[in-house]
Design a protein around this motif. Structure first.
Motif, PDB file in Angstrom:
ATOM      1  N   GLU A  15      23.285 -12.101 -24.571  1.00  0.00           N
ATOM      2  CA  GLU A  15      22.112 -11.913 -23.684  1.00  0.00           C
ATOM      3  C   GLU A  15      22.784 -10.589 -22.931  1.00  0.00           C
ATOM      4  N   THR A  17      22.932  -7.832 -24.082  1.00  0.00           N
ATOM      5  CA  THR A  17      22.462  -6.680 -24.730  1.00  0.00           C
ATOM      6  C   THR A  17      21.096  -6.463 -24.103  1.00  0.00           C
ATOM      7  N   TRP A  18      20.338  -7.556 -23.512  1.00  0.00           N
ATOM      8  CA  TRP A  18      18.795  -7.457 -22.954  1.00  0.00           C
ATOM      9  C   TRP A  18      18.686  -7.751 -21.480  1.00  0.00           C
ATOM     10  N   ARG A  19      19.868  -8.171 -20.892  1.00  0.00           N
ATOM     11  CA  ARG A  19      19.776  -8.295 -19.274  1.00  0.00           C
ATOM     12  C   ARG A  19      21.060  -7.731 -18.986  1.00  0.00           C
ATOM     13  N   GLN A  24      20.186   1.488 -18.132  1.00  0.00           N
ATOM     14  CA  GLN A  24      20.673   1.852 -19.130  1.00  0.00           C
ATOM     15  C   GLN A  24      19.527   3.121 -19.635  1.00  0.00           C
ATOM     16  N   ASP A  29      16.720  -3.518 -16.810  1.00  0.00           N
ATOM     17  CA  ASP A  29      16.576  -4.358 -18.125  1.00  0.00           C
ATOM     18  C   ASP A  29      15.042  -4.822 -18.133  1.00  0.00           C
ATOM     19  N   GLN A  30      14.266  -5.086 -17.003  1.00  0.00           N
ATOM     20  CA  GLN A  30      12.773  -5.369 -17.193  1.00  0.00           C
ATOM     21  C   GLN A  30      11.821  -4.085 -17.734  1.00  0.00           C
ATOM     22  N   TRP A  32      12.587  -2.275 -19.848  1.00  0.00           N
ATOM     23  CA  TRP A  32      12.986  -2.193 -21.354  1.00  0.00           C
ATOM     24  C   TRP A  32      12.117  -2.955 -21.747  1.00  0.00           C
ATOM     25  N   MET A  33      12.206  -4.410 -21.106  1.00  0.00           N
ATOM     26  CA  MET A  33      11.620  -5.245 -21.778  1.00  0.00           C
ATOM     27  C   MET A  33       9.871  -5.271 -21.618  1.00  0.00           C
ATOM     28  N   ARG A  36       9.550  -2.397 -24.460  1.00  0.00           N
ATOM     29  CA  ARG A  36       9.521  -3.065 -25.884  1.00  0.00           C
ATOM     30  C   ARG A  36       8.319  -3.911 -26.086  1.00  0.00           C
ATOM     31  N   ASP A 102      16.965   2.153 -27.274  1.00  0.00           N
ATOM     32  CA  ASP A 102      16.812   0.946 -26.672  1.00  0.00           C
ATOM     33  C   ASP A 102      18.385   0.235 -26.724  1.00  0.00           C
ATOM     34  N   ILE A 104      18.915  -2.774 -27.128  1.00  0.00           N
ATOM     35  CA  ILE A 104      18.991  -3.910 -27.964  1.00  0.00           C
ATOM     36  C   ILE A 104      19.256  -3.499 -29.289  1.00  0.00           C
TER      37      ILE A 104
END
Length: 196
Positions: A15, A17-19, A24, A29-30, A32-33, A36, A102, A104
């Motif tokens: 986790e 890697t995405w939180r 980054q 992280d949000q 990036w979400m 994506r 990214d 992830i």
């Protein structure tokens, strides 16, 4: 049970890697979400309300995330083709370029290199999520091929090899390029568990 507990512990480690707390490459992280999701979302799912549902937050919070991504040139809003009162979101070429960085990416590469195969890993995770039940976690998106709303019919004019797909939820055709994209109205087909 021990192996299952260890697997969950490992998933929680992944986790990271995405939180993450610190941005980054300049994005939270949000953010990036959001980026994506919009890059992988089908045409029905590129709206602020669908995005809020996917991220699991309010439309107001998503609006702030979108403003930040728009200011950086990664996302743009366009009037919706179907409903002029709403907007359709899309990732810009600059946003696509950012997605090559990214966080992830290494996780995707590691899953791709698995000896058991990425397809088997994906199917095992899909099975786990199905066993958890939709009431225990927020709504998730997935691709049309696994959704109860997908219907297909042969088109006699195009021959048996060509299939026409329709989303029964949106009452609209789906082209083959969108079959692998994410939809926020996804509902998993029920699998018969009697055999195992």
């Amino acid at each position: 049970m021990r192996a299952a507990r260890q697997a969950v512990d490992l998933l929680l480690r992944a986790e990271n890697t995405w939180r993450f707390e610190d941005p980054q490459h300049g994005l939270s992280d949000q953010e990036w979400m959001v980026l994506r999701f919009l890059a992988r979302a089908n045409s029905f799912s590129r709206s602020p309300s669908a995005l809020a549902q996917f991220v699991g937050t309010t439309r107001s919070a998503v609006s702030q995330l979108l403003k930040g991504l728009e200011a950086k040139g990664y996302v743009e809003r366009r009037p919706s083709v179907e409903d002029k009162r709403s907007v359709s979101l899309r990732v810009t070429p600059q946003g696509d370029k950012m997605l090559t960085r990214d966080p992830i990416g290494p996780l995707v590469n590691a899953i791709s290199a698995l000896e058991l195969g990425a397809n088997n890993f994906r199917d095992a995770l899909r099975d786990v999520l199905g066993r958890l039940g939709t009431n225990q976690h927020r709504h998730h998106a997935d691709n049309c091929g696994e959704c109860i709303f997908l219907s297909s019919a042969s088109d006699p004019a195009k021959g048996k090899a060509q299939m026409e797909f329709t989303c029964r939820f949106f009452r609209s055709g789906i082209n083959s390029a969108e079959m692998d994209l994410l939809c926020f109205k996804f509902e998993q087909r029920r699998l018969d568990r009697a055999g195992g």
